[in-house]
Design an enzyme around this catalytic site. Sequence first.
Site, short mmCIF file in Angstrom:
data_model
loop_
_atom_site.label_atom_id
_atom_site.label_comp_id
_atom_site.label_asym_id
_atom_site.label_seq_id
_atom_site.Cartn_x
_atom_site.Cartn_y
_atom_site.Cartn_z
N ASN A 14 0.83 -1.22 0.00
CA ASN A 14 0.00 0.00 0.00
C ASN A 14 0.86 1.26 0.00
O ASN A 14 0.52 2.24 -0.66
CB ASN A 14 -0.96 -0.01 1.20
CG ASN A 14 -2.18 -0.86 0.91
OD1 ASN A 14 -3.05 -0.49 0.14
ND2 ASN A 14 -2.21 -2.05 1.50
N ARG A 66 5.25 0.26 27.43
CA ARG A 66 4.40 0.84 26.38
C ARG A 66 4.49 2.38 26.36
O ARG A 66 4.50 3.00 25.31
CB ARG A 66 2.96 0.38 26.63
CG ARG A 66 2.13 0.24 25.38
CD ARG A 66 2.59 -0.91 24.52
NE ARG A 66 1.93 -0.90 23.22
CZ ARG A 66 2.33 -1.60 22.17
NH1 ARG A 66 3.40 -2.37 22.23
NH2 ARG A 66 1.69 -1.54 21.03
N ASN A 108 -6.73 5.16 7.75
CA ASN A 108 -6.32 3.76 7.84
C ASN A 108 -6.94 3.00 6.67
O ASN A 108 -8.06 3.29 6.26
CB ASN A 108 -6.83 3.15 9.15
CG ASN A 108 -6.44 1.69 9.31
OD1 ASN A 108 -5.29 1.31 9.07
ND2 ASN A 108 -7.39 0.85 9.68
N HIS A 110 -8.25 -0.75 5.62
CA HIS A 110 -8.61 -2.05 6.21
C HIS A 110 -9.12 -2.97 5.10
O HIS A 110 -9.93 -2.54 4.26
CB HIS A 110 -9.68 -1.85 7.29
CG HIS A 110 -10.03 -3.14 7.95
ND1 HIS A 110 -9.23 -3.72 8.91
CD2 HIS A 110 -11.07 -3.99 7.76
CE1 HIS A 110 -9.77 -4.86 9.30
NE2 HIS A 110 -10.89 -5.05 8.61
N GLU A 181 -7.58 -2.01 -2.50
CA GLU A 181 -6.67 -1.23 -1.64
C GLU A 181 -5.76 -0.28 -2.40
O GLU A 181 -5.63 0.90 -2.06
CB GLU A 181 -5.83 -2.17 -0.77
CG GLU A 181 -6.66 -2.99 0.18
CD GLU A 181 -5.80 -3.77 1.16
OE1 GLU A 181 -4.91 -3.18 1.78
OE2 GLU A 181 -6.02 -4.98 1.29
C1 GAR Z 1 -3.16 -4.66 3.91
O1 GAR Z 1 -4.00 -5.63 3.37
C2 GAR Z 1 -3.92 -3.75 4.84
O2 GAR Z 1 -5.22 -3.49 4.41
C3 GAR Z 1 -3.91 -4.57 6.10
O3 GAR Z 1 -2.61 -5.10 6.17
C4 GAR Z 1 -2.12 -5.30 4.84
C5 GAR Z 1 -0.76 -4.65 4.71
O4 GAR Z 1 -0.18 -4.95 3.47
N1 GAR Z 1 -4.25 -3.77 7.25
C6 GAR Z 1 -4.98 -4.24 8.26
O5 GAR Z 1 -5.36 -5.39 8.33
C7 GAR Z 1 -5.28 -3.22 9.34
N2 GAR Z 1 -6.34 -3.69 10.20
P1 GAR Z 1 1.00 -4.08 2.87
O6 GAR Z 1 2.08 -3.97 3.96
O7 GAR Z 1 1.47 -4.86 1.69
O8 GAR Z 1 0.45 -2.73 2.50
#
Ligand code: GAR
Length: 210
Positions: A14, A66, A108, A110, A181
């Site tokens: 992404n 944290r 974000n 998702h 995405e």
């Molecule tokens: C993506 O599919 C994104 O939508 C998801 O992690 C992946 C990251 O891929 N995010 C979540 O699940 C957040 N809740 P990438 O590192 O190749 O972009």
Amino acid sequence: MLKVLVCVSGGGTNLQALIDGVESGLVRDTEIVRVISNNKNAYALTRARQHGIENVCVSPGDFPDRAAFHEAFLQAVEEAAPDLVVLAGFLVVIPEQMIHKYRNRILNIHPSLIPSFCGTGYYGLKVHEKVLERGVKVTGATVHFVDEGTDTGPILLQQAVEVKAGDTPQSLQRRVMEEAEWVLLPRAVELFAQGMITVRDGRAEIACRQ
Ligand code: GAR
């Protein structure tokens, strides 16, 4: 110029879609000023490096607790002085203080059609596993603003994607990325950069182009 900070944890496809959007001119008036990863082995950091984007790793494991991690993370954010923060596969909960400071300025992505298959425990491949388990015929992706909850903030963009017979979590993840995405995220940043988004009463609205 809109200064964008991108937070990542993994492969960074992404992030790549956003970099490509900026470099091709699809996403205008935008500069990716910094990439932050919580994981030093994230390939996303290599992608940033390859495109000359400043990148840092702030990993919870490097801090005693944290609170200390949050402090270092917030410092890494503040140094970049971003106008917009993009969580592109960032698997760390954002400190509440940051959510307050950057209200309606954190996006974000998702990999499902929120409010389905989201919330605590739904991330990455797990989302697609649950989609296949439940047997839904349509899934997709969502870009939303981040609020105090998990995947509960104002929804900006969504794109549906067909679930096909014989899909595996991996094949479905790939289709959701390709068809949804990697299209939605650059579009969301372009809309933000052009000042086309308003958030009112917990709902994000896109202005009509003249
Ligand atoms: C993506 O599919 C994104 O939508 C998801 O992690 C992946 C990251 O891929 N995010 C979540 O699940 C957040 N809740 P990438 O590192 O190749 O972009």
